[in-house]
Design an enzyme around this catalytic site. Structure first.
Site, PDB file in Angstrom:
ATOM      1  N   GLU A 373      51.919  -7.182 -44.392  1.00 29.24           N
ATOM      2  CA  GLU A 373      52.203  -8.612 -44.510  1.00 29.24           C
ATOM      3  C   GLU A 373      53.471  -8.878 -43.700  1.00 29.24           C
ATOM      4  OE1 GLU A 373      50.405 -10.849 -45.735  1.00 29.24           O
ATOM      5  OE2 GLU A 373      49.087  -9.928 -47.221  1.00 29.24           O
ATOM      6  N   CYS A 407      57.782 -16.380 -45.965  1.00 30.56           N
ATOM      7  CA  CYS A 407      56.926 -16.031 -44.835  1.00 30.56           C
ATOM      8  C   CYS A 407      55.972 -17.174 -44.514  1.00 30.56           C
ATOM      9  CB  CYS A 407      56.163 -14.741 -45.117  1.00 30.56           C
ATOM     10  SG  CYS A 407      55.299 -14.722 -46.686  1.00 30.56           S
TER      11      CYS A 407
END
Length: 627
Positions: A373, A407
């Site tokens: 990720e 993010c």
């Protein structure tokens, strides 16, 4: 009994041992020098372990933040502050050094920090062990937890040595060999208890996230709620991790696809979600029957210690080996040791694209599984028919929430040419209204960046924008003259910038800046906005604002957004746990949390069962000398 030699020294700090050293001059001065244990203030008379020296002492701090211990023969005062030209030397036992290392830290901590830490039984008066493998330990490098709001040191955590890391890895493997045989619904019951234990501490953990990471309190509590929610999800999943029955072309045969526990799953999490990302991984990994070893970001060790204590308590009450949910704090060396270890079957890494590339290559070189990720350079596209009452506040939260350190934060804003002035005017008003504050204050919307390095990244981005001729609509600087204690924090102004053009090959647009910097571009046709959205290397989250169903079809279809998260009338930030979370392209292709993400945490086997009286080959192949 082991002894450390005292070392003749002037004003420099020398190490007689890799861990620690005590320099003693019987005539005058002793310097205790260790990264892990040089933080003592008080009288040696209060340390019984030093009674055998028949000396008393007092301490002072020099400008290098080292502590100098002045020893004298009797109970009197310090005779002099510097070492003699030719000091005599003596010896001190390892036991004495251990006592020194465990001595309380006498230092002042703010009441706001003390309240949060004490609610979770985190005692900042001594170094905290940062390794858990069924037992708490840690004798490696000391990690300082620094509050990004005030700059104060909250606590110091003892990280893993290479030997302690290896032991944790081995114990994780041993724990897996036990836990894999626990029936999945029983594993689900343990998860239910973890869920209850976390829920009972939700507000306290949320406050700790705000204190150590810097996000505002409602976001900190929401992050813990994510862990609670995914634990709920995994409880049900423990009874539903089903295989599949496949029809066979051969008479009297069946094919079943069977999921089994994978092994040891290592979770390397990032600072910005110091609890939730581990929760996503731990819940699915435990439901699948694995052991999990957590390495948190070096700057958020307290969140990791607090969560591990809660989880460990549940495991202990159920007679489950603690290493089923182990913890190793540390820096790069610890991370490399985990990634390269063949005792780890799968590595789940959250972080930058650059480090993720290295992690992926390392794990795949030994044929391990990897879940990545990585960066998210997320865009919001606003059409002329959009409901601006929804779109403007959502873009505001996406770009400014968590001080731009998600993010999924909105980094790029593409506006239709017909609404540019209206949209930006309303958005700028929201930006102007926000004020920095203590994240623990419920009225605060803007907390600090996490570190001073993050502040530098912010300023570097502003410099690049100005060099390219971008208009800084608002922001573009650090906050000055904030009142104490905020004047010690990492506060920057959320920024809206309008570069001269949209050039997706320019780093202004193609590189993620992990700070509250929003770049604005203008388009005339949706197809152009989709092209810009897809042209960057990253592919995590995206958002379209429209009320035209035809635009929706284009956006979510084969010629639409290529991100892993493709939203309509929902911002780029703030995903739920029910669907799989993750991105495409250089974001890493990983999927965590809900949906089918659990299938990555198991090993799959296709099993063909023959319950007939013959053994025919597939595809009608004949392999017999009587054919």
């Amino acid at each position: 009994m082991s002894y450390y030699p005292a070392v003749r020294s002037s004003n420099s700090l020398l190490h007689a041992d890799a861990a620690c050293a005590l320099y003693v001059s019987c005539a005058s001065t002793a310097v205790f020098a260790s990264d892990s244990c040089k933080y003592f203030v008080g009288s040696l008379k209060s340390w019984p372990a030093l009674a055998g020296l028949s000396q008393s002492a007092c301490l002072r701090t020099d400008h290098a933040n080292a502590y100098t211990v002045h020893l004298c023969r009797g109970a009197g005062s310090v005779t002099r502050a510097g070492p003699p030209s030719e000091p005599e030397t003596t010896m001190i036992t390892r036991r004495t050094l251990t006592a020194l290392r465990r001595a309380p830290l006498s230092r002042t901590l703010s009441s706001r920090a003390t309240t949060v830490l004490s609610a979770l039984d985190l005692h900042s008066s001594r170094e905290l062990p940062g390794v858990y493998d069924g037992e708490w330990c840690g004798s490696g490098e000391v990690l300082q937890s620094v509050c990004p709001t005030t700059g104060e040191v909250l606590a110091r955590v003892q990280s893993a040595t290479p030997a302690e890391l290896q032991r944790a890895l081995e114990r994780s493997r041993e724990a897996y060999q036990v836990f894999r045989n626990v029936p999945a619904p029983k594993r689900g019951e343990i998860l239910r208890q973890i869920r209850e234990a976390l829920s009972a501490k939700r507000d306290a953990l949320g406050a700790l996230i705000s204190l150590e990471m810097g996000k505002i309190r409602t976001e900190g509590v929401g992050e813990v709620q994510e862990f609670v929610d995914i634990a709920d999800y995994a409880v049900g999943l423990s009874r539903m991790m089903n295989g599949r029955l496949v029809a066979s072309e051969r008479p009297g045969h069946s094919i079943i696809e069977v999921p089994n526990p994978l092994g040891v799953v290592a979770v390397l999490s990032a600072f910005n979600f110091p609890v939730a990302v581990y929760g996503w991984n731990l819940a699915l990994s435990l439901a699948a029957g694995n052991a999990t070893l957590w390495k948190p970001a070096p700057s958020t060790p307290l969140c990791a210690v607090a969560v591990t204590k809660i989880v460990a308590g549940v495991l202990e009450r159920n007679g489950v080996p603690g290493a089923v949910a182990g913890l190793v704090t540390g820096g790069k060396d610890v991370g490399v040791g985990i990634v390269e270890s063949k005792l780890v079957d799968m590595v789940s890494f959250t972080g930058s694209e650059a480090v993720g590339r290295q992690v992926g290559q390392s794990v795949q070189s030994r044929f391990g599984k990897v879940l990545l990720e990585l960066g998210g350079n997320n865009a919001a596209v606003v059409m002329p028919d959009a409901d601006l009452d929804m779109a403007v506040p959502s873009v505001f939260f996406g770009a400014v929430g968590t001080a731009g350190q998600r993010c999924t934060s909105t980094r790029r804003l593409y506006l239709h040419s017909s609404i540019v002035q209206t949209f930006l005017s309303r958005l700028e008003s929201l930006y102007q209204s926000v004020r920095p504050g203590d994240p623990l204050d419920s009225a605060t919307l803007l907390g600090p960046l996490h570190t001073q390095q993050a502040v530098k990244v912010y300023h570097d981005a502003i410099d690049r924008l100005q060099h390219k001729g971008a208009e800084i609509l608002t922001g573009g600087a650090s906050y000055r003259d904030l009142p104490a204690p905020l004047n010690g924090g990492n506060f920057v102004m959320p920024t809206i910038a309008i570069p001269p053009e949209v050039d997706v090959t320019d780093p202004l647009w193609s590189t993620e800046t992990f700070a509250p910097v929003l770049c604005v571009g203008v388009f005339d046709k949706l197809e152009q906005a989709i092209e810009w959205n897809n042209a960057v290397p990253q592919g995590l989250s995206s958002s379209l604002w429209t009320r035209d169903i035809r635009n929706v079809g284009k956006w979510i279809g084969p010629a639409g957004s290529d991100a892993g998260i493709v939203n309509v009338n929902v911002g780029t930030s703030g995903a739920e746990i029910g669907a799989a979370f993750g991105g495409n392209k250089s974001t890493g292709w990983g999927r965590e949390s809900g949906g089918d993400a659990w299938k990555q945490y198991v090993r799959w086997s296709a099993c063909t069962l023959n319950f007939s009286d013959a053994a025919p080959l597939a595809q009608g192949v004949q392999f017999s000398n009587t054919a």
